[in-house]
Design a protein around this motif. Structure first.
Motif, PDB file in Angstrom:
ATOM      1  N   LYS A  66     -35.364  28.508   3.755  1.00  0.00           N
ATOM      2  CA  LYS A  66     -33.950  28.354   4.159  1.00  0.00           C
ATOM      3  C   LYS A  66     -33.773  27.214   5.166  1.00  0.00           C
ATOM      4  CE  LYS A  66     -33.756  32.611   5.740  1.00  0.00           C
ATOM      5  NZ  LYS A  66     -35.162  33.043   5.529  1.00  0.00           N
ATOM      6  N   SER A  67     -34.571  27.238   6.225  1.00  0.00           N
ATOM      7  CA  SER A  67     -34.407  26.210   7.268  1.00  0.00           C
ATOM      8  C   SER A  67     -34.781  24.829   6.734  1.00  0.00           C
ATOM      9  CB  SER A  67     -35.266  26.546   8.491  1.00  0.00           C
ATOM     10  OG  SER A  67     -34.819  27.755   9.067  1.00  0.00           O
ATOM     11  N   THR A  68     -35.771  24.783   5.869  1.00  0.00           N
ATOM     12  CA  THR A  68     -36.154  23.500   5.266  1.00  0.00           C
ATOM     13  C   THR A  68     -34.991  22.956   4.437  1.00  0.00           C
ATOM     14  OG1 THR A  68     -38.456  24.227   5.187  1.00  0.00           O
ATOM     15  CG2 THR A  68     -37.845  22.376   3.763  1.00  0.00           C
ATOM     16  N   PHE A 103     -28.484  24.991  14.920  1.00  0.00           N
ATOM     17  CA  PHE A 103     -29.834  25.482  14.675  1.00  0.00           C
ATOM     18  C   PHE A 103     -29.991  26.896  15.215  1.00  0.00           C
ATOM     19  CE2 PHE A 103     -30.246  20.871  14.757  1.00  0.00           C
ATOM     20  CZ  PHE A 103     -30.869  20.672  13.544  1.00  0.00           C
ATOM     21  N   GLN A 104     -31.126  27.526  14.892  1.00  0.00           N
ATOM     22  CA  GLN A 104     -31.381  28.861  15.425  1.00  0.00           C
ATOM     23  C   GLN A 104     -31.469  28.790  16.943  1.00  0.00           C
ATOM     24  OE1 GLN A 104     -34.633  29.702  12.342  1.00  0.00           O
ATOM     25  NE2 GLN A 104     -34.168  31.714  13.150  1.00  0.00           N
ATOM     26  N   PHE A 105     -30.898  29.737  17.618  1.00  0.00           N
ATOM     27  CA  PHE A 105     -30.890  29.782  19.082  1.00  0.00           C
ATOM     28  C   PHE A 105     -30.523  28.426  19.705  1.00  0.00           C
ATOM     29  CE2 PHE A 105     -33.865  33.040  17.549  1.00  0.00           C
ATOM     30  CZ  PHE A 105     -33.156  34.148  17.973  1.00  0.00           C
ATOM     31  N   LEU A 131     -25.074  26.521   9.542  1.00  0.00           N
ATOM     32  CA  LEU A 131     -25.516  27.384  10.642  1.00  0.00           C
ATOM     33  C   LEU A 131     -26.750  28.173  10.222  1.00  0.00           C
ATOM     34  CD1 LEU A 131     -22.060  27.924  10.262  1.00  0.00           C
ATOM     35  CD2 LEU A 131     -22.476  28.350  12.667  1.00  0.00           C
ATOM     36  N   ASP A 132     -27.816  28.072  11.028  1.00  0.00           N
ATOM     37  CA  ASP A 132     -29.065  28.765  10.715  1.00  0.00           C
ATOM     38  C   ASP A 132     -29.147  30.042  11.557  1.00  0.00           C
ATOM     39  OD1 ASP A 132     -31.522  29.366   9.686  1.00  0.00           O
ATOM     40  OD2 ASP A 132     -32.499  27.497  10.309  1.00  0.00           O
ATOM     41  N   GLU A 133     -28.901  31.161  10.922  1.00  0.00           N
ATOM     42  CA  GLU A 133     -28.914  32.471  11.601  1.00  0.00           C
ATOM     43  C   GLU A 133     -28.139  32.459  12.916  1.00  0.00           C
ATOM     44  OE1 GLU A 133     -32.645  34.549  11.495  1.00  0.00           O
ATOM     45  OE2 GLU A 133     -33.384  33.301   9.872  1.00  0.00           O
ATOM     46  N   PRO A 134     -26.869  32.126  12.867  1.00  0.00           N
ATOM     47  CA  PRO A 134     -26.092  31.985  14.110  1.00  0.00           C
ATOM     48  C   PRO A 134     -25.774  33.321  14.779  1.00  0.00           C
ATOM     49  CG  PRO A 134     -24.633  31.793  12.215  1.00  0.00           C
ATOM     50  CD  PRO A 134     -26.039  31.850  11.671  1.00  0.00           C
TER      51      PRO A 134
HETATM   52 MG    MG Z   1     -35.565  29.680   9.185  1.00  0.00          MG
END
Ligand code: MG
Ligand code: ADP
Length: 282
Positions: free
Chosen positions: A46-48, A89-91, A168-171
């Motif tokens: 997912k993040s990639t 990004f995450q966090f 948004l990555d796991e916001p």
């Molecule tokens: Mg990820």
């Protein structure tokens, strides 16, 4: 902004003992104005995928098109890409570092060639969208805010550029219920105003509520792609992939097993309440 992935692959550390195929022959299209949810087990790519779409990495193969243009093509306007695509990004709150909120939220705008007035009005709008009073917070240190508030400040920093595509990555990870609600309401508003949204989340119920469609990845490949009602209907496939079930759909299924004729595509809370209330009145 529309997004198209054509046969995209991404390999980390190719030719070394650490070679990892993170994304493999991935093809999909996100229409302009859509709200797409991305799900899948940790490590499924997912993040990639997000970094490839945002132009932060080059694919090992295939093409990524934004509004029909290959972002890794020779004549593509990469400065424009940074302005038009916003990534949370995450966090993201760990990246707050400026001395004042105003400077932090404006940080991403520094190379846009905007005037001070343009920057200020955009920072003001972004902060107000995120539920802050500009005058009350602009000169404060970002470090003095709570976790949820810091997340909203970080999102404001992305919104200040007025992106056409917001990724948004796991916001929602680590936010309290109020913080989640505030962020989701805002994303819904932005989407209604025309922003295309691509959001990674492990929360099936939330995605069912907000996303027009669900993209499910498995081992770097596209596994399912369609409306929530369709994707979440494949109960076994979700369980096999360690994907949290959609609880609304689970409740609807339990009622069906008890003889209630709840439609199979019931995945939203409001939908389920309407179905129950409708039967109650009969
Ligand atoms: Mg990820
Ligand atoms: N910078 C990196 N270097 C090497 N391998 C990576 C890197 N980032 C991610 N990977 C690997 O690529 C795969 C996909 O990771 P990622 O895209 O972070 O998945 P997800 O976001 O779905 O958890 C995983 O096997 C992960 O270990």
């Amino acid at each position: 902004m529309s997004v198209e992935l054509r046969n995209v692959s991404c390999v980390y550390a190719p030719g070394t003992p650490y070679e990892t195929r993170a994304v493999t022959e991935l093809s999909l299209t996100i229409r302009d104005g859509e709200f797409a949810g991305v799900m899948g087990k940790t490590g499924c790519g997912k993040s990639t995928m997000i970094q490839l779409i945002a132009g932060l990495m080059r694919p090992s193969g295939g093409q990524i098109l934004l509004d029909g243009q290959d972002i890794n093509g020779k004549n593509f306007d990469r400065d424009g890409l940074r302005r038009r695509v916003g990534v949370v990004f995450q966090f993201p709150e760990i990246q707050l570092f400026e001395t004042t909120v105003k400077r932090d939220v404006a940080f991403g705008l520094r190379h846009f060639g905007w005037t001070e007035e343009e920057k200020e009005s955009s920072v003001r709008e972004a902060l107000e969208r995120m539920g802050f009073s500009y005058e009350a917070v602009k000169d404060k240190s970002p470090l003095g805010f709570s976790g949820g508030e810091k997340r909203r400040l970080a999102v404001a920093g992305v919104l200040a550029a007025r992106p056409e595509l917001l990724i948004l990555d796991e916001p929602l990870a680590g936010l309290d219920p109020l913080g989640r609600e505030a962020l989701l309401t805002l994303l819904g508003e932005l989407n209604r105003d025309g922003t295309t949204i691509l959001m990674v989340s492990h929360d099936a119920d939330t995605l069912a509520e907000y996303a027009d469609r669900i993209i499910l990845l498995k081992d770097g490949r596209l596994f399912r792609d369609g409306p929530a009602a369709e994707v979440f209907a494949d109960y076994d496939a979700l369980k096999d992939n360690g994907i949290g079930v959609c609880r609304v759909r689970e409740a609807a299924e339990a009622l069906r097993r008890r003889g209630w004729e709840i439609p199979a595509g019931t995945v939203r809370y409001g939908q389920l309440l309407d179905e129950i209330a409708g039967r109650w009145r009969q």
